[in-house]
Design an enzyme around this catalytic site. Sequence first.
Site, PDB file in Angstrom:
ATOM      1  CG  LEU A  75      -1.890  -1.238   1.286  1.00 51.29           C
ATOM      2  CD1 LEU A  75      -2.821  -1.110   2.476  1.00 51.29           C
ATOM      3  CD2 LEU A  75      -2.663  -1.501   0.014  1.00 51.29           C
ATOM      4  CB  CYS A  76       4.433   2.125   0.239  1.00 47.92           C
ATOM      5  SG  CYS A  76       4.710   2.244   1.998  1.00 47.92           S
ATOM      6  CG  HIS A  77       0.938   6.189  -2.933  1.00 44.65           C
ATOM      7  ND1 HIS A  77       0.474   6.235  -1.637  1.00 44.65           N
ATOM      8  CD2 HIS A  77      -0.153   6.268  -3.724  1.00 44.65           C
ATOM      9  CE1 HIS A  77      -0.846   6.343  -1.649  1.00 44.65           C
ATOM     10  NE2 HIS A  77      -1.253   6.358  -2.900  1.00 44.65           N
ATOM     11  CG  MET A 113       6.018   4.265   5.189  1.00 43.66           C
ATOM     12  SD  MET A 113       6.222   3.822   6.932  1.00 43.66           S
ATOM     13  CE  MET A 113       6.873   2.185   6.808  1.00 43.66           C
ATOM     14  CD  GLU A 114       8.891   6.170   0.525  1.00 44.90           C
ATOM     15  OE1 GLU A 114       8.101   5.592  -0.245  1.00 44.90           O
ATOM     16  OE2 GLU A 114       8.487   6.829   1.511  1.00 44.90           O
ATOM     17  CG  ASP A 128      24.692  -9.995   5.392  1.00 48.30           C
ATOM     18  OD1 ASP A 128      24.547 -11.182   5.761  1.00 48.30           O
ATOM     19  OD2 ASP A 128      25.144  -9.685   4.273  1.00 48.30           O
TER      20      ASP A 128
END
Length: 160
Positions: A75-77, A113-114, A128
């Site tokens: 649902l993120c654009h 969100m980015e 990692d």
Amino acid sequence: MSSLTHLTSHGEAVMVDVSDKAETERVAIAEARVVMRMETLELALSGNAEKGDVVATARIAGIMAAKKTHELIPLCHPLLLTKVGVDLEPDPSLPGFRVQALAKVKGQTGVEMEALTAVSVACLTLYDMLKAVDRFMRIEGIGLLEKQGGKSGSWKREKE
């Protein structure tokens, strides 16, 4: 508290329609920490880690992740990002790295969100690349520091 915009009145998940929103410059800054043994920090900074340049790789991974946020989080654009920056600062007092990510766009929806995705993936990449020498590392404090732009204006987290 406002209602959740990603749910219909029937509880169904939907992508928010942003077509009526004004296009504005939007900025978000997120942060996190990777805590490790001092020897691990020294190895990362020396450039002699078995997997190569840990800091440069984590920076690039964070930038790439920000560009793929819409593929990772439902649902993120998809956004035409105008800037993504990832800074990894060594901090012997942790010991480890303090990581910040900045995301910027001129668009109809925010870039929080980015920025959060960039900082998260940069930290995961550090983990990692160094896990072979330090299984006790931990990622802490992932969060949004500030955002600017859009209808809700500017917001900045108060110091804890």
